[in-house]
Design a protein around this motif. Sequence first.
Motif, PDB file in Angstrom:
ATOM      1  N   LEU A 133       0.819  -1.207   0.000  1.00  0.00           N
ATOM      2  CA  LEU A 133       0.000   0.000   0.000  1.00  0.00           C
ATOM      3  C   LEU A 133       0.859   1.267   0.000  1.00  0.00           C
ATOM      4  CD1 LEU A 133      -2.719  -1.024   2.634  1.00  0.00           C
ATOM      5  CD2 LEU A 133      -3.000  -0.941   0.153  1.00  0.00           C
ATOM      6  N   ASP A 134       2.001   1.208   0.671  1.00  0.00           N
ATOM      7  CA  ASP A 134       2.855   2.383   0.817  1.00  0.00           C
ATOM      8  C   ASP A 134       3.869   2.543  -0.312  1.00  0.00           C
ATOM      9  OD1 ASP A 134       1.550   2.894   3.179  1.00  0.00           O
ATOM     10  OD2 ASP A 134       3.121   2.044   4.457  1.00  0.00           O
ATOM     11  N   TYR A 135       3.948   1.582  -1.214  1.00  0.00           N
ATOM     12  CA  TYR A 135       5.034   1.595  -2.202  1.00  0.00           C
ATOM     13  C   TYR A 135       4.908   2.683  -3.272  1.00  0.00           C
ATOM     14  CZ  TYR A 135       8.509  -0.075  -5.530  1.00  0.00           C
ATOM     15  OH  TYR A 135       9.583  -0.158  -6.378  1.00  0.00           O
ATOM     16  N   PRO A 136       3.770   2.789  -3.976  1.00  0.00           N
ATOM     17  CA  PRO A 136       3.741   3.719  -5.117  1.00  0.00           C
ATOM     18  C   PRO A 136       3.611   5.188  -4.710  1.00  0.00           C
ATOM     19  CG  PRO A 136       1.647   2.569  -4.940  1.00  0.00           C
ATOM     20  CD  PRO A 136       2.516   2.019  -3.863  1.00  0.00           C
ATOM     21  N   LYS A 137       4.126   6.040  -5.569  1.00  0.00           N
ATOM     22  CA  LYS A 137       4.117   7.495  -5.352  1.00  0.00           C
ATOM     23  C   LYS A 137       2.705   8.017  -5.103  1.00  0.00           C
ATOM     24  CE  LYS A 137       5.033  11.747  -7.993  1.00  0.00           C
ATOM     25  NZ  LYS A 137       5.577  12.274  -9.279  1.00  0.00           N
ATOM     26  N   TYR A 138       1.746   7.568  -5.916  1.00  0.00           N
ATOM     27  CA  TYR A 138       0.372   8.055  -5.815  1.00  0.00           C
ATOM     28  C   TYR A 138      -0.532   7.127  -4.999  1.00  0.00           C
ATOM     29  CZ  TYR A 138       1.739  11.305  -9.524  1.00  0.00           C
ATOM     30  OH  TYR A 138       2.362  12.285 -10.260  1.00  0.00           O
ATOM     31  N   GLY A 139       0.038   6.122  -4.377  1.00  0.00           N
ATOM     32  CA  GLY A 139      -0.741   5.227  -3.535  1.00  0.00           C
ATOM     33  C   GLY A 139      -1.430   4.116  -4.316  1.00  0.00           C
ATOM     34  N   CYS A 140      -2.290   3.401  -3.609  1.00  0.00           N
ATOM     35  CA  CYS A 140      -3.091   2.328  -4.206  1.00  0.00           C
ATOM     36  C   CYS A 140      -4.530   2.821  -4.324  1.00  0.00           C
ATOM     37  CB  CYS A 140      -3.035   1.069  -3.348  1.00  0.00           C
ATOM     38  SG  CYS A 140      -1.413   0.285  -3.304  1.00  0.00           S
ATOM     39  N   ILE A 141      -5.076   2.738  -5.524  1.00  0.00           N
ATOM     40  CA  ILE A 141      -6.419   3.240  -5.813  1.00  0.00           C
ATOM     41  C   ILE A 141      -7.353   2.049  -6.035  1.00  0.00           C
ATOM     42  CG2 ILE A 141      -7.814   4.714  -7.303  1.00  0.00           C
ATOM     43  CD1 ILE A 141      -5.524   6.115  -5.726  1.00  0.00           C
ATOM     44  N   ASN A 142      -8.474   2.064  -5.357  1.00  0.00           N
ATOM     45  CA  ASN A 142      -9.439   0.975  -5.480  1.00  0.00           C
ATOM     46  C   ASN A 142     -10.731   1.463  -6.139  1.00  0.00           C
ATOM     47  OD1 ASN A 142     -11.875  -0.630  -3.625  1.00  0.00           O
ATOM     48  ND2 ASN A 142     -10.410  -1.831  -4.786  1.00  0.00           N
ATOM     49  N   VAL A 143     -11.311   0.610  -6.979  1.00  0.00           N
ATOM     50  CA  VAL A 143     -12.630   0.865  -7.565  1.00  0.00           C
ATOM     51  C   VAL A 143     -13.605  -0.069  -6.869  1.00  0.00           C
ATOM     52  CG1 VAL A 143     -14.022   0.830  -9.662  1.00  0.00           C
ATOM     53  CG2 VAL A 143     -11.605   1.481  -9.784  1.00  0.00           C
ATOM     54  N   HIS A 144     -14.576   0.498  -6.142  1.00  0.00           N
ATOM     55  CA  HIS A 144     -15.509  -0.312  -5.353  1.00  0.00           C
ATOM     56  C   HIS A 144     -16.928  -0.142  -5.873  1.00  0.00           C
ATOM     57  CE1 HIS A 144     -16.714  -2.681  -1.890  1.00  0.00           C
ATOM     58  NE2 HIS A 144     -17.676  -1.803  -1.659  1.00  0.00           N
ATOM     59  N   ALA A 145     -17.661  -1.252  -5.956  1.00  0.00           N
ATOM     60  CA  ALA A 145     -18.995  -1.257  -6.563  1.00  0.00           C
ATOM     61  C   ALA A 145     -20.103  -0.926  -5.571  1.00  0.00           C
ATOM     62  CB  ALA A 145     -19.266  -2.604  -7.226  1.00  0.00           C
ATOM     63  N   SER A 146     -19.970   0.194  -4.891  1.00  0.00           N
ATOM     64  CA  SER A 146     -21.046   0.710  -4.040  1.00  0.00           C
ATOM     65  C   SER A 146     -20.751   2.171  -3.745  1.00  0.00           C
ATOM     66  CB  SER A 146     -21.155  -0.073  -2.718  1.00  0.00           C
ATOM     67  OG  SER A 146     -20.183   0.367  -1.785  1.00  0.00           O
ATOM     68  N   LEU A 147     -21.731   2.833  -3.158  1.00  0.00           N
ATOM     69  CA  LEU A 147     -21.523   4.202  -2.703  1.00  0.00           C
ATOM     70  C   LEU A 147     -21.056   4.137  -1.259  1.00  0.00           C
ATOM     71  CD1 LEU A 147     -24.684   5.937  -4.230  1.00  0.00           C
ATOM     72  CD2 LEU A 147     -22.342   6.000  -5.094  1.00  0.00           C
ATOM     73  N   LEU A 148     -19.752   4.089  -1.080  1.00  0.00           N
ATOM     74  CA  LEU A 148     -19.192   4.004   0.266  1.00  0.00           C
ATOM     75  C   LEU A 148     -19.624   5.207   1.102  1.00  0.00           C
ATOM     76  CD1 LEU A 148     -15.610   2.761  -0.659  1.00  0.00           C
ATOM     77  CD2 LEU A 148     -17.418   1.436   0.476  1.00  0.00           C
ATOM     78  N   PRO A 149     -19.734   5.018   2.421  1.00  0.00           N
ATOM     79  CA  PRO A 149     -19.329   3.845   3.206  1.00  0.00           C
ATOM     80  C   PRO A 149     -20.344   2.693   3.238  1.00  0.00           C
ATOM     81  CG  PRO A 149     -20.112   5.555   4.667  1.00  0.00           C
ATOM     82  CD  PRO A 149     -20.122   6.146   3.284  1.00  0.00           C
ATOM     83  N   ARG A 150     -21.407   2.779   2.453  1.00  0.00           N
ATOM     84  CA  ARG A 150     -22.380   1.697   2.401  1.00  0.00           C
ATOM     85  C   ARG A 150     -21.804   0.510   1.634  1.00  0.00           C
ATOM     86  NH1 ARG A 150     -26.785   1.456   5.301  1.00  0.00           N
ATOM     87  NH2 ARG A 150     -28.079   0.731   3.589  1.00  0.00           N
ATOM     88  N   TYR A 151     -22.102  -0.677   2.111  1.00  0.00           N
ATOM     89  CA  TYR A 151     -21.752  -1.923   1.437  1.00  0.00           C
ATOM     90  C   TYR A 151     -20.256  -2.112   1.196  1.00  0.00           C
ATOM     91  CZ  TYR A 151     -26.749  -2.352   0.997  1.00  0.00           C
ATOM     92  OH  TYR A 151     -28.092  -2.436   1.305  1.00  0.00           O
ATOM     93  N   ARG A 152     -19.513  -1.970   2.291  1.00  0.00           N
ATOM     94  CA  ARG A 152     -18.124  -2.398   2.265  1.00  0.00           C
ATOM     95  C   ARG A 152     -18.110  -3.933   2.217  1.00  0.00           C
ATOM     96  NH1 ARG A 152     -16.257   1.165   7.536  1.00  0.00           N
ATOM     97  NH2 ARG A 152     -16.101   3.225   6.527  1.00  0.00           N
ATOM     98  N   GLY A 153     -17.099  -4.484   1.580  1.00  0.00           N
ATOM     99  CA  GLY A 153     -17.004  -5.936   1.584  1.00  0.00           C
ATOM    100  C   GLY A 153     -17.009  -6.565   0.205  1.00  0.00           C
ATOM    101  N   ALA A 154     -17.158  -7.897   0.185  1.00  0.00           N
ATOM    102  CA  ALA A 154     -16.901  -8.689  -1.020  1.00  0.00           C
ATOM    103  C   ALA A 154     -18.057  -8.748  -2.010  1.00  0.00           C
ATOM    104  CB  ALA A 154     -16.516 -10.119  -0.617  1.00  0.00           C
ATOM    105  N   ALA A 155     -19.289  -8.539  -1.557  1.00  0.00           N
ATOM    106  CA  ALA A 155     -20.432  -8.746  -2.461  1.00  0.00           C
ATOM    107  C   ALA A 155     -21.406  -7.569  -2.424  1.00  0.00           C
ATOM    108  CB  ALA A 155     -21.156 -10.041  -2.091  1.00  0.00           C
TER     109      ALA A 155
END
Length: 312
Positions: free
Chosen positions: A96-118
């Motif tokens: 997570l700390d390695y890249p200059k711009y960090g790690c970017i995630n694309v999540h299939a919900s409107l966070l913080p709702r529905y965190r998790g795998a499905a």
Amino acid sequence: MRILFMGTPDFAAGCLEALVAAGREVVAAVSQPDRPKGRGHKVQMTPVHACAQAHGIPVYQPQAIKNGELDEVLAQTAPDVIVVVAYGKILPKEVLDYPKYGCINVHASLLPRYRGAAPIQWCIINGERESGITTMYMEQGLDTGDMILKRPLALSEDETAGTLHDKLMRLGAQTLLETLDQIEQGCAPREKQDDSLSCYAPLLQKETAQIDWSKSAQQVRNLIRGMSPSPLAYTTYKGARMKIGQAALADGAQAAEPGTVLRADKNGLLVQCGDGALLAQTVQFEGKKLMPVNDYLAGHTIETGVVLGREE
């Protein structure tokens, strides 16, 4: 911007395709190991593996990533940013700390709702009328990182997990490209999540797809939509497993035990629920294909009065 892409299923492959189409510099892809699938148990490439290979992108598939298994990959690729889409494993802090711009995630919900795998399935099971895509900076918590962009998507009454998956895959790819543009330009927003508004979307279990006919007709229909096209919601008819692929709310409820087949004809199976009635329109019995109820009834009988889900 040198991008290391990490992902596994079709949803992730859609984002990888978008990066390639946009001319982005994807230096390598990391995916989970290929596994046997189908009746023949032949080893099949993950969708991300197949996509990367088609575009000549080097692919790495470590069995684990907790003990420095990605160190050599990071050293060889020297990414400015790591894009993670449904990879399926928790990234250690050193990644997570390695890249200059960090790690970017694309999540299939409107966070913080529905965190998790499905998130796609649970959003529909719970009867939500809106979903969407959130991009975020990853941290060690489960989908708890600061949000970058959020793109809402209204859901139709007939939305299924399959149709929503495809819509969010396209929206996710578009939002990812916008996110990377803004990060490069130095104007990407950063918003902390309000944990008090969060809810979780855990990995689906076999029992998740089992229909509880004591629930309302709307709740049962939501489950059927959320389990379509796979694994499909199921019940039993005289002890035999019966999956339901499509259903509609219907009139005709009676003072009958939940799960009772009230009618079986060309229109479908009318089933009593805890509140209201549901018309099952497509069914699949073991060893058979999913088909309209009318087609099944052409060669079989489903008796009225039988209680679905009852142990024989």
